[in-house]
Design an enzyme around this catalytic site. Structure first.
Site, short mmCIF file in Angstrom:
data_model
loop_
_atom_site.label_atom_id
_atom_site.label_comp_id
_atom_site.label_asym_id
_atom_site.label_seq_id
_atom_site.Cartn_x
_atom_site.Cartn_y
_atom_site.Cartn_z
N THR A 1 -16.48 53.66 61.65
CA THR A 1 -16.94 52.65 61.04
C THR A 1 -17.14 51.54 61.45
O THR A 1 -18.03 50.60 61.45
CB THR A 1 -16.55 52.62 59.69
OG1 THR A 1 -16.52 53.80 58.87
CG2 THR A 1 -16.95 51.80 58.68
N GLU B 1 -18.51 55.86 51.58
CA GLU B 1 -17.24 55.68 51.34
C GLU B 1 -16.87 54.31 50.44
O GLU B 1 -15.82 54.43 49.77
CB GLU B 1 -16.33 55.75 52.73
CG GLU B 1 -16.30 57.20 53.30
CD GLU B 1 -15.35 57.22 54.51
OE1 GLU B 1 -14.47 58.03 54.39
OE2 GLU B 1 -15.47 56.46 55.46
N ARG C 1 -16.32 43.61 54.59
CA ARG C 1 -16.19 44.07 56.08
C ARG C 1 -16.87 43.29 56.98
O ARG C 1 -16.66 42.99 58.13
CB ARG C 1 -16.43 45.57 56.25
CG ARG C 1 -16.01 46.08 57.47
CD ARG C 1 -14.66 46.43 57.82
NE ARG C 1 -14.09 47.56 57.25
CZ ARG C 1 -13.96 48.68 57.71
NH1 ARG C 1 -14.45 48.95 58.89
NH2 ARG C 1 -13.31 49.58 57.03
N GLY D 1 -22.49 73.13 65.58
CA GLY D 1 -22.87 72.67 66.91
C GLY D 1 -24.16 72.09 66.89
O GLY D 1 -24.65 71.56 67.97
N ARG E 1 -29.30 61.97 76.38
CA ARG E 1 -30.39 62.85 76.68
C ARG E 1 -31.34 62.14 77.65
O ARG E 1 -32.19 62.43 78.50
CB ARG E 1 -31.12 63.12 75.48
CG ARG E 1 -32.36 64.14 75.68
CD ARG E 1 -32.77 64.66 74.18
NE ARG E 1 -31.79 65.72 73.67
CZ ARG E 1 -31.91 65.94 72.36
NH1 ARG E 1 -32.72 65.51 71.56
NH2 ARG E 1 -31.07 66.90 71.94
#
Length: 447
Positions: free
Chosen positions: A225, A249, A258, A392, A423
């Site tokens: 986070t 959360e 935060r 997966g 990628r």
């Protein structure tokens, strides 16, 4: 109806079209503007009735300029285009709204319109082919050329956009290559995509491009986070970008605290209790001012967030303000919103919907993800791609996967940011420093 399509007068009543479907669709969008985004396969020329075509053009122009679609804005857009009086004034829009009780069947109406449009194009192509065949002044080769061109145009109309899209994409690639070559020659930093704000990580990533899905994975307590919020904070305050943050959360107030603690470098508990010393108060108020005078953070702490709700909220923000980045904390707390047979398929569905959303928004999405408990049982706790929890498909859908790893036996050692999948670039790892008291990451000090 396209301007080059001409139908004989005696068959005009039989021309494929559905006034009811056109009016019902336009009314559906006025009732629920969000459904417009599911209907982007339609173009104004797909509407046969001219007044309906003009209304759809107004919808498209409002969307392109990121203005809301509603009764008032559509009326103003039609007035600006000189079409409002021609469609019958605002009363016609009221009539459209009254045509449907809800927008539930909007896609069905759109498919009817799309089908009628395709049939009209085929009829137009057939007329032109027949005209060429009857014209004895033309050679057979010329008539066949017209026939082939019209058949291709009628059957592959949508593919032209794909060709043009590729040409535009090549042009952007070329322009960036030239720009970066020029900047390198002048000793300037190259132009990249979204930055994290962490120097070594940015050098390794070379920026995160639009339409990328990026996963931040780690064991509990290692800063998933914190890194997500660091990236959001950097882009808002240092790059003046708009960022949408979805926390599953924490409440909005906890998230805001935060962000302020990270920027002010003040313990969030002190902010909560107001027990800051004079210097900390100064840094805290300065951080407040910075956030008020930079890019924007859009917060959402919706519990049970689904991919559909995420999409709707993001599209609304994109239309109204423009967003450059989306942050989701964290992916496995999302609910699929549909019935799925097992947990793996739930996560696979959510992962795929997030990847599709990056393409629709044309912005990157950073998501925190959990790791499986298998890593805890290994002597070597350095994570690998198979440690991604629940599915997966997370690895398959992601453009980039970054693991955070800290050797628990080396308390003062830096955190390793492991780029396990990239990628469109190289994998590797860099060191970053976790400053736990401020829940933020920083660069490794250089001598």
């Amino acid at each position: 109806m396209s301007d080059d399509i001409v139908f004989p007068e005696e068959t005009i009543s039989q021309v494929p079209h559905s006034r009811d479907a056109e009016e019902a669709l336009l009314g559906s969008v006025l009732i629920n503007p969000e459904c417009y985004y599911d209907l982007n396969f339609l173009a104004p020329d797909d509407f046969y009735i001219h007044s309906n075509k003009w209304v759809w053009e107004a919808y498209s122009k409002l969307n392109d300029s990121r203005q809301p679609i509603d009764f008032l804005t559509v009326s103003e857009e039609l007035e600006r285009a000189g079409k409002l009086a021609e469609i019958g004034g605002s009363a016609y829009l009221t009539t459209l709204i009254n045509k449907v009780p809800s927008s539930l069947n909007s896609e069905s109406y759109a498919r009817i319109i799309e089908g009628c449009s395709a049939r009209r194009k085929m009829i137009s192509a057939a007329n032109k082919i027949a005209t060429a065949a009857y014209n004895e002044q033309m050679t057979i080769a010329e008539a066949r050329e017209i026939a082939n061109r019209e058949i291709t145009s009628a059957s592959e109309d949508r593919r032209n956009d794909e060709k043009e899209s590729f040409v535009r994409a090549m042009s952007r690639v070329y322009d960036r290559a030239v720009l970066n070559a020029e900047r390198t020659a002048k000793g300037l930093p190259i132009v990249t995509g979204i930055k994290t704000g962490l120097i070594d990580l940015d050098i390794q990533l070379l920026g995160v491009e639009n339409e990328e899905s990026v996963l931040i994975a780690a064991r509990p307590g290692q800063g998933k986070t914190s890194l997500l919020f660091d990236i959001a904070r950097h882009n808002v305050l240092r790059e003046s970008k708009n960022v949408a943050v979805f926390s599953l959360e924490m409440s909005d107030e906890e998230v805001a605290r935060r962000f302020l603690a990270q920027e002010a470098e003040v313990d969030s508990t002190k902010i909560k209790t107001g027990t800051m010393d004079q210097l900390e108060w100064s840094r805290f108020t300065n951080a407040m001012e910075l956030y008020e005078n930079s890019g924007q953070i859009f917060l959402s702490d919706v519990r049970g967030l689904t991919p559909a709700a995420l999409r709707a909220k993001c599209l609304k923000l994109q239309r109204m303000y423009g967003i450059d980045l989306v942050v989701v904390d964290y992916l496995q707390l999302m609910s699929p919103g549909i019935r799925v047979e097992n947990r793996n398929r739930e996560v696979a569905y959510i992962s795929r919907q997030i990847k599709l959303l990056t393409g629709e928004l044309k912005v990157p999405i950073f998501s925190a993800v959990q790791m499986s408990r298998g890593v805890e049982g290994r002597a070597d706790k350095r994570p690998v791609l198979s440690d991604l929890k629940d599915s997966g498909d997370l690895e398959q859908d992601a453009n980039t996967v970054i693991f955070l790893h800290h050797d628990e036996y080396k308390k003062d050692a830096p955190t390793e940011a492991i780029i396990a999948k990239r990628r469109d670039g190289a994998t590797g790892s860099v060191n970053i420093v976790y400053r736990k008291q401020f829940t933020k990451f920083g660069n490794v000090t250089r001598n």
